[in-house]
Design an enzyme around this catalytic site. Structure first.
Site, PDB file in Angstrom:
ATOM      1  N   GLU A 177       0.894  -1.268   0.031  1.00  0.00           N
ATOM      2  CA  GLU A 177       0.010   0.109  -0.113  1.00  0.00           C
ATOM      3  C   GLU A 177       0.911   1.292   0.006  1.00  0.00           C
ATOM      4  OE1 GLU A 177      -2.923   0.383   3.197  1.00  0.00           O
ATOM      5  OE2 GLU A 177      -3.343   2.061   2.600  1.00  0.00           O
ATOM      6  N   LYS A 219      -2.500  -1.943  -3.301  1.00  0.00           N
ATOM      7  CA  LYS A 219      -3.521  -0.935  -2.457  1.00  0.00           C
ATOM      8  C   LYS A 219      -2.796   0.350  -2.914  1.00  0.00           C
ATOM      9  CE  LYS A 219      -5.999  -0.067   1.650  1.00  0.00           C
ATOM     10  NZ  LYS A 219      -6.652  -0.441   2.760  1.00  0.00           N
TER      11      LYS A 219
HETATM   12  P1  13P Z   1      -9.286   4.612   4.027  1.00  0.00           P
HETATM   13  O1  13P Z   1      -9.960   3.788   2.811  1.00  0.00           O
HETATM   14  O2  13P Z   1      -9.973   5.159   5.127  1.00  0.00           O
HETATM   15  O3  13P Z   1      -8.086   5.469   3.425  1.00  0.00           O
HETATM   16  O4  13P Z   1      -8.526   3.337   4.909  1.00  0.00           O
HETATM   17  C1  13P Z   1      -7.804   2.353   4.007  1.00  0.00           C
HETATM   18  C2  13P Z   1      -6.577   1.879   4.637  1.00  0.00           C
HETATM   19  O5  13P Z   1      -6.567   0.674   5.024  1.00  0.00           O
HETATM   20  C3  13P Z   1      -5.513   2.961   5.187  1.00  0.00           C
HETATM   21  O6  13P Z   1      -4.556   2.233   5.467  1.00  0.00           O
END
Ligand code: 13P
Length: 344
Positions: A177, A219
């Site tokens: 991510e 992600k």
């Molecule tokens: P948000 O969709 O609130 O940004 O959170 C996703 C997430 O896992 C952030 O690490």
């Protein structure tokens, strides 16, 4: 050739228009969310809230995986079933946040690097024993007049790749991510440029660290205008720029892309995802899905207000958002469906 279990896991999470519920808020973050609804954050209130979310009937129609925080994976539902087991029984794969948060990056004012590599192999082995099938690590990239620095991008790409390699060695599917933050007054062009550079660096680092892309998920954030930019790009532009960057940087071997919501309103996050899937139906190498935290939980949190008496309406709110995002994965979402739900 039979499918490797990690690839099967990655594909199962995003199969048939399903996505991920990110419910892995750290103790500090959930306290912030609870204070907005005037609920005290205690071990029990956090447990009760997650219990309410995870026992939503029909959730597995739209949700293939839930990301948990360490404390939550160790907690149990009201009937004594550990949360990991409860989810698995309902056909939802349990995942675990394994980073220990974004910390100040030394000598790079205003920038962050995500920590958590120390003892990670040991922690992963324990999480596997507890039933976790996948993991998450979030890196944040800040856009500013002098940011991001190449130092910040390299440090975060390296940490993400080391994390991903350690997870795969333990048998956990890593969700990679790299979040380019919306904060700031930068244009969407600038966001696109930074996002492209970041994902390139991340995939180069993953290659260097021998990560098997088929056993991972990405992600990413979407390419959007900075929150305070006077000119806000529309839905179609966000969809086009986001897909352009992903096509340029993400190998086709990746089994799925699950967006974070990053502070977008819940309906806008759904609209953006829908626009991408509608516009590029059948043309993309990977399914485009969601791994939303706020954009899935916000209405449920507001309906819940800390009281078990509100559980049914909170669960209905969560199921509705999950359903809308499921439709967005298929390119079949329509804004009218929100009004219909309100009237129901
Ligand atoms: P948000 O969709 O609130 O940004 O959170 C996703 C997430 O896992 C952030 O690490």
């Amino acid at each position: 050739m039979s499918t490797h279990p990690m690839e099967a896991t990655a594909r199962a999470i995003v199969a048939s228009g399903k996505g991920i519920l990110a419910a892995d808020e750290s103790t500090g973050t959930i306290a912030k969310r609870f204070s907005a609804i005037q609920v005290e954050s205690t071990e029990e209130s956090r447990r009760a809230y997650r219990d309410m979310l995870f026992t939503t009937k029909g959730l597995s129609q739209h949700i293939g995986g839930v990301i948990l925080y360490d404390e939550t994976l160790r907690q149990k539902s009201a009937d004594g079933t550990p949360f990991g087991e409860l989810l698995a029984k309902r056909g939802i794969l349990p995942g675990i946040k394994v980073d220990t948060g974004a910390k100040d990056l030394a000598l790079c004012t205003g920038e962050k690097v995500t920590e958590g590599l120390d003892n990670l192999a040991k922690r992963c082995a324990e999480y596997v024993k507890m039933g976790a099938k996948f993991a998450k690590w979030r890196a944040v990239i800040t856009i500013g007049p002098d940011a991001p620095s190449s130092t910040c991008i390299a440090a975060n790409a390296h940490a993400l790749a080391r994390y991903a390699a350690i997870c795969q060695a333990a048998g956990l599917v890593p969700i990679v991510e790299p979040e380019v933050l919306m904060d700031g007054d930068h244009t969407i062009e600038r966001c696109e440029q930074v996002t492209e550079g970041t994902y390139n660096a991340v995939y180069e680092a993953l290659y260097l660290n021998r990560v098997t892309l088929e056993h991972s998920l990405l992600k990413p954030s979407m390419v959007v205008s900075g929150k305070n930019c006077p000119k806000q790009a529309g839905v179609e532009e966000v969809a086009e720029r986001t897909v352009r960057v992903l096509r340029r940087t993400v190998p086709a071997a990746v089994p799925g892309i699950v967006f974070l919501s990053g502070g977008q309103s819940d309906e806008l996050a759904t609209e953006h995802l829908n626009a991408m899937n509608r516009k590029y139906a059948g043309e993309l190498a990977w399914p485009l899905s969601f791994s939303y935290g706020r954009a899935l939980q916000q209405p449920a949190l507001k309906a819940w207000k800390g009281s078990a008496a509100n559980a049914a309406s909170a669960q209905a709110a969560l199921l509705h958002r999950a359903h809308m995002n499921h439709l967005a994965c298929l390119g079949q979402y329509k804004a009218e469906l929100e009004k219909k739900a309100l009237a129901a």
